[in-house]
Motif scaffolding. Structure first.
Motif, short mmCIF file in Angstrom:
data_model
loop_
_atom_site.label_atom_id
_atom_site.label_comp_id
_atom_site.label_asym_id
_atom_site.label_seq_id
_atom_site.Cartn_x
_atom_site.Cartn_y
_atom_site.Cartn_z
N ILE A 80 26.92 18.99 -26.51
CA ILE A 80 27.48 19.52 -27.76
C ILE A 80 28.99 19.64 -27.64
N ILE A 81 29.47 20.15 -26.52
CA ILE A 81 30.92 20.28 -26.31
C ILE A 81 31.58 18.91 -26.29
N ILE A 82 30.97 17.94 -25.61
CA ILE A 82 31.53 16.59 -25.55
C ILE A 82 31.60 15.99 -26.96
N PHE A 83 30.55 16.17 -27.74
CA PHE A 83 30.53 15.65 -29.11
C PHE A 83 31.64 16.28 -29.94
N LEU A 84 31.78 17.59 -29.90
CA LEU A 84 32.83 18.28 -30.66
C LEU A 84 34.21 17.82 -30.19
N PHE A 85 34.37 17.71 -28.91
CA PHE A 85 35.64 17.29 -28.34
C PHE A 85 36.02 15.90 -28.85
N ALA A 86 35.08 14.97 -28.78
CA ALA A 86 35.35 13.59 -29.22
C ALA A 86 35.60 13.54 -30.72
N ARG A 87 34.84 14.30 -31.47
CA ARG A 87 34.95 14.27 -32.94
C ARG A 87 36.29 14.83 -33.41
N ILE A 88 36.75 15.89 -32.78
CA ILE A 88 37.97 16.55 -33.24
C ILE A 88 39.23 15.92 -32.65
N PHE A 89 39.21 15.57 -31.37
CA PHE A 89 40.43 15.11 -30.72
C PHE A 89 40.54 13.60 -30.57
N GLY A 90 39.45 12.87 -30.73
CA GLY A 90 39.51 11.42 -30.68
C GLY A 90 39.25 10.84 -29.30
N SER A 91 39.17 9.51 -29.29
CA SER A 91 38.73 8.82 -28.08
C SER A 91 39.77 8.83 -26.95
N GLU A 92 41.05 8.77 -27.29
CA GLU A 92 42.06 8.75 -26.23
C GLU A 92 42.05 10.05 -25.43
N VAL A 93 42.00 11.16 -26.12
CA VAL A 93 41.97 12.46 -25.44
C VAL A 93 40.63 12.65 -24.72
N LEU A 94 39.55 12.18 -25.32
CA LEU A 94 38.25 12.25 -24.65
C LEU A 94 38.28 11.44 -23.35
N GLY A 95 38.94 10.29 -23.35
CA GLY A 95 39.07 9.49 -22.14
C GLY A 95 39.84 10.23 -21.06
N GLN A 96 40.90 10.92 -21.45
CA GLN A 96 41.66 11.70 -20.48
C GLN A 96 40.82 12.84 -19.93
N TYR A 97 40.08 13.48 -20.81
CA TYR A 97 39.19 14.57 -20.40
C TYR A 97 38.14 14.05 -19.41
N SER A 98 37.57 12.89 -19.69
CA SER A 98 36.56 12.29 -18.80
C SER A 98 37.17 11.92 -17.45
N PHE A 99 38.41 11.41 -17.46
CA PHE A 99 39.09 11.09 -16.21
C PHE A 99 39.27 12.34 -15.37
N ILE A 100 39.70 13.41 -16.00
CA ILE A 100 39.92 14.67 -15.27
C ILE A 100 38.63 15.14 -14.63
N MET A 101 37.57 15.18 -15.41
CA MET A 101 36.27 15.64 -14.90
C MET A 101 35.80 14.74 -13.75
N SER A 102 35.90 13.44 -13.91
CA SER A 102 35.42 12.50 -12.90
C SER A 102 36.24 12.58 -11.62
N PHE A 103 37.55 12.62 -11.76
CA PHE A 103 38.42 12.62 -10.59
C PHE A 103 38.20 13.88 -9.74
N VAL A 104 38.18 15.02 -10.39
CA VAL A 104 38.00 16.27 -9.64
C VAL A 104 36.60 16.32 -9.02
N SER A 105 35.60 15.87 -9.75
CA SER A 105 34.24 15.84 -9.20
C SER A 105 34.18 14.95 -7.97
N LEU A 106 34.87 13.83 -8.01
CA LEU A 106 34.90 12.90 -6.87
C LEU A 106 35.55 13.54 -5.65
N THR A 107 36.65 14.23 -5.85
CA THR A 107 37.35 14.82 -4.71
C THR A 107 36.60 16.02 -4.13
#
Length: 181
Positions: free
Chosen positions: A25-52
């Protein structure tokens, strides 16, 4: 024994359902309100920190739970050793993340997001060590209740920042995302 297994399983099921329902639900709201570019940055942040942070546990928690379950008299010893190792590995993960951030060529909102999320994951990582005691004592209700409170709080804060303030830390440079005022 059967009753304990059913109760423990029910509580763990409730915490997993809470997590699995609120996150999309949060991901959907985030994508809907802020758009794909910001969602991509958000996904990068989550993935990078999870990896480290993959190596921040190295099985110490599961090992301590197993040892504590077999030898409850030494719970304090196993717990203190597991938490110490977890804290050390968390510090190493934070250091690796911060060094990597220093060499990244990313916009300031992504760098700031990486730092904030790294701190959040580090705190959660150390806090999760305390589940050793509750797993060892087969007290799944406390574990599940804590996770439900954590996930619900994060969800409500996310909804507040997305829907009420219509601003998010990563969107300071995106006028189209801020047009919602």
């Amino acid at each position: 024994t059967k009753k304990k297994i059913i109760q423990g399983g029910t509580w763990l099921f409730l915490s997993e359902i809470t997590d699995k329902l609120l996150a999309p639900i949060i991901i959907f709201l985030f994508a809907r309100i802020f758009g794909s570019e910001v969602l991509g940055q958000y996904s990068f942040i989550m993935s990078f920190v999870s990896l480290t942070f993959i190596l921040s546990d190295l099985g110490t928690t599961l090992h301590a739970i197993r040892k504590c379950t077999k030898d409850p008299q030494n719970l304090q010893t196993y717990f203190s050793h597991a938490v110490g190792i977890r804290i050390l590995f968390t510090i190493v993960s934070v250091a690796v993340t911060l060094v990597a951030i220093y060499f990244m060529d990313k916009p300031k909102q992504v760098v700031f997001g990486l730092v904030i999320y790294t701190i959040s994951v580090a705190i959660a990582n150390i806090q999760n060590s305390f589940e050793i005691v509750f797993y060892s004592l087969n007290n799944f209700r406390v574990i599940s209740f804590g996770r439900i409170i954590e996930r619900t709080t994060l969800f409500l804060l996310g909804v507040y920042s997305i829907l009420i303030t219509k601003n998010f830390i990563f969107c300071s440079d995106y006028p189209s995302a801020l047009k919602l005022y």
